[in-house]
Design a protein around this motif. Structure first.
Motif: not given
Length: 149
Positions: A72-85, A59-64, A5-10
């Motif tokens: 900070i908030n442990d929203v796991w799916f934000c990592l693959p989104i941020g890395l994808g951006i 887009y850098a701000v959105i990624s950050i 799922l992580w790879i799919f989101i990325f």
């Protein structure tokens, strides 16, 4: 399951960013923020930097923010989104600023069919010096006609 799922989101985020780049380029850069983008087409400056360079900040701000939400908030799916951006931004920088515009002198001899097509499409985009009547606003995916000779 989670790594799949992580790879799919990325990969989905990276792919969606091509559409976002096209949309932003066509309707924002060649639209209401043309004042920031026009120096990229007209080269009406002496600096290495362009006003156009400010667009990466959005887009850098959105990624950050995504990295922050993950860390900070442990929203796991934000990592693959941020890395994808981030990955798309890096690819855009390499293809657009380094390969096409040669802001750094790397990849000068790249001459495969993909490199030629992307260069050709970008050259056609830049032949239009004004805000309107442009074509080929994408970056990594360009119409097939630019790959034909």
């Amino acid at each position: 399951m989670r790594i799949t799922l992580w790879i799919f989101i990325f990969l989905s985020t990276f792919s969606i960013m091509e559409f976002m780049a096209w949309f932003t380029h066509k309707y924002v850069m060649h639209g209401f923020l043309w004042s920031l983008h026009k120096d990229h087409h007209l080269k009406d400056h002496d600096s290495w930097f362009e006003r156009n360079d400010a667009f990466f900040l959005f887009y850098a701000v959105i990624s950050i923010i995504c990295f922050y939400q993950w860390n900070i908030n442990d929203v796991w799916f934000c990592l693959p989104i941020g890395l994808g951006i981030f990955a798309y931004g890096l690819a855009y920088f390499v293809v657009h600023d380094i390969f096409i515009h040669q802001r750094f002198k790397f990849f000068r001899k790249a001459n495969n069919w993909y490199a030629k097509g992307v260069r050709r499409a970008h050259k056609i985009h830049h032949k239009h010096l004004g805000k309107t009547e442009g074509e080929c606003f994408g970056m990594l995916l360009v119409p097939f006609k630019y790959f034909k000779r």
